[in-house]
Design a protein around this motif. Structure first.
Motif, short mmCIF file in Angstrom:
data_model
loop_
_atom_site.label_atom_id
_atom_site.label_comp_id
_atom_site.label_asym_id
_atom_site.label_seq_id
_atom_site.Cartn_x
_atom_site.Cartn_y
_atom_site.Cartn_z
N GLU A 98 65.28 -16.11 76.16
CA GLU A 98 64.64 -16.98 75.17
C GLU A 98 65.60 -17.20 74.00
O GLU A 98 66.32 -16.29 73.62
N THR A 99 65.59 -18.40 73.47
CA THR A 99 66.42 -18.70 72.30
C THR A 99 65.64 -19.58 71.35
O THR A 99 64.75 -20.32 71.76
N GLY A 100 66.00 -19.51 70.09
CA GLY A 100 65.39 -20.41 69.12
C GLY A 100 65.90 -20.16 67.73
O GLY A 100 66.40 -19.08 67.41
N VAL A 101 65.80 -21.19 66.92
CA VAL A 101 66.14 -21.08 65.51
C VAL A 101 64.89 -20.64 64.78
O VAL A 101 63.82 -21.22 64.93
N VAL A 102 65.02 -19.60 63.99
CA VAL A 102 63.90 -19.01 63.27
C VAL A 102 63.77 -19.63 61.88
O VAL A 102 62.68 -19.98 61.45
N ARG A 144 60.94 -12.38 44.68
CA ARG A 144 62.07 -11.91 43.87
C ARG A 144 63.35 -12.70 44.14
O ARG A 144 64.08 -13.07 43.23
N PHE A 145 63.62 -12.98 45.42
CA PHE A 145 64.91 -13.58 45.80
C PHE A 145 64.87 -15.08 46.07
O PHE A 145 65.91 -15.73 46.05
N ALA A 146 63.71 -15.64 46.35
CA ALA A 146 63.62 -17.07 46.70
C ALA A 146 62.29 -17.67 46.25
O ALA A 146 61.59 -18.30 47.05
N PRO A 147 61.93 -17.53 44.98
CA PRO A 147 60.60 -17.98 44.56
C PRO A 147 60.38 -19.49 44.75
O PRO A 147 59.25 -19.91 45.02
N GLU A 148 61.41 -20.27 44.66
CA GLU A 148 61.28 -21.73 44.76
C GLU A 148 61.10 -22.22 46.19
O GLU A 148 60.81 -23.39 46.41
N ARG A 149 61.25 -21.36 47.17
CA ARG A 149 61.21 -21.78 48.57
C ARG A 149 59.89 -21.45 49.28
O ARG A 149 59.77 -21.62 50.48
N ARG A 150 58.91 -21.01 48.55
CA ARG A 150 57.64 -20.57 49.16
C ARG A 150 56.98 -21.72 49.92
O ARG A 150 56.66 -22.77 49.36
N GLN A 151 56.77 -21.47 51.20
CA GLN A 151 56.04 -22.37 52.09
C GLN A 151 55.50 -21.53 53.24
O GLN A 151 56.01 -20.45 53.53
N PRO A 152 54.48 -22.02 53.94
CA PRO A 152 53.97 -21.29 55.10
C PRO A 152 55.04 -21.16 56.19
O PRO A 152 55.89 -22.05 56.35
N ALA A 153 54.96 -20.08 56.95
CA ALA A 153 55.92 -19.85 58.03
C ALA A 153 55.98 -21.04 58.98
O ALA A 153 57.07 -21.46 59.39
N ALA A 154 54.84 -21.60 59.34
CA ALA A 154 54.82 -22.72 60.29
C ALA A 154 55.66 -23.90 59.78
O ALA A 154 56.39 -24.52 60.56
N THR A 155 55.57 -24.19 58.50
CA THR A 155 56.36 -25.28 57.91
C THR A 155 57.84 -24.97 57.98
O THR A 155 58.66 -25.81 58.39
N LEU A 156 58.20 -23.75 57.58
CA LEU A 156 59.61 -23.36 57.55
C LEU A 156 60.23 -23.32 58.94
O LEU A 156 61.37 -23.77 59.14
N ILE A 157 59.49 -22.83 59.91
CA ILE A 157 59.98 -22.80 61.29
C ILE A 157 60.16 -24.22 61.81
O ILE A 157 61.15 -24.53 62.48
N GLY A 158 59.23 -25.09 61.49
CA GLY A 158 59.35 -26.49 61.89
C GLY A 158 60.58 -27.16 61.30
O GLY A 158 61.28 -27.91 61.97
N LEU A 159 60.85 -26.89 60.02
CA LEU A 159 62.04 -27.45 59.38
C LEU A 159 63.32 -26.94 60.03
O LEU A 159 64.28 -27.70 60.22
N ALA A 160 63.34 -25.65 60.40
CA ALA A 160 64.52 -25.08 61.06
C ALA A 160 64.73 -25.72 62.43
O ALA A 160 65.85 -26.08 62.80
N ARG A 161 63.66 -25.87 63.15
CA ARG A 161 63.77 -26.46 64.49
C ARG A 161 64.22 -27.92 64.40
O ARG A 161 65.01 -28.38 65.22
N GLU A 162 63.74 -28.61 63.38
CA GLU A 162 64.14 -30.00 63.18
C GLU A 162 65.64 -30.10 62.87
O GLU A 162 66.35 -30.93 63.43
N GLU A 163 66.11 -29.24 61.97
CA GLU A 163 67.52 -29.31 61.56
C GLU A 163 68.47 -28.82 62.65
O GLU A 163 69.57 -29.34 62.79
N PHE A 164 68.05 -27.82 63.40
CA PHE A 164 68.95 -27.21 64.40
C PHE A 164 68.37 -27.32 65.80
O PHE A 164 68.44 -26.38 66.59
#
Length: 176
Positions: A98-102, A144-164
């Motif tokens: 299995e492979t995928g961008v997280v 603490r490290f990425a306060p401006e990037r808060r989004q649900p996991a589903a959204t972030l995974i979708g963005l990663a899959r779209e970009e890569f």
């Protein structure tokens, strides 16, 4: 590539996240076992050659930092030339192929973990969807490290899959 070629130390934000416990809860949790340090360059190349069946490849484009219970690896994929390690995508290469961008980068990965989703669960989510299980300790790390990037996991995974979206095909081409 940047200094990430030789630097095998965890970024501070990754070390903080991986210091938190990951509970598998008999299959109803996060199946993730972080390492204490990145896997060495030689071990990564040996593993990647074995995993692909291709003795001509190296593992230089990966910084492996953890695994799931079956031995699949979570890693940074060094695909963005000139960018720091924390700006590289996080990928998963499973023990059964299995492979995928997280995540698009470490900041997104922190929020995916905070939402109770590990690397294996993130690529499984391609087909099954995401069960959000927020984790207070990991949320504190992400805030603490990425306060401006808060989004649900589903959204972030979708963005990663779209970009890569070509990651799976690229890896498949290397397999023999």
């Amino acid at each position: 590539m940047t200094s990430t070629d030789d630097d095998r130390r965890f970024p501070v934000a990754l070390a903080a996240a991986l210091a938190q416990p990951f509970e598998y809860d008999d299959g109803d949790g996060v199946d993730f076992e972080p390492f204490d340090a990145f896997v060495s360059a030689g071990e990564t190349t040996d593993w990647f050659r074995s995993w692909t069946g291709n003795k001509e490849v190296s593992g230089d484009v990966f910084r492996v930092f953890g695994m799931d219970g079956t031995g699949g690896y979570a890693a940074f994929w060094l695909v963005r030339p000139g960018r720091e390690l924390a700006d590289q995508p996080v990928v998963f290469l499973g023990s059964e192929g299995e492979t995928g961008v997280v995540a698009r980068d470490l900041s997104d990965f922190l929020w995916i973990l905070a939402d109770g989703v590990g690397p294996l669960e993130a690529i499984d989510a391609y087909d099954t969807g995401i069960d959000s299980r927020p984790n207070a300790e990991l949320t504190a790390v992400a805030e603490r490290f990425a306060p401006e990037r808060r989004q649900p996991a589903a959204t972030l995974i979708g963005l990663a899959r779209e970009e890569f979206g070509g990651f799976e095909e690229e890896i498949s081409r290397l397999c023999r």
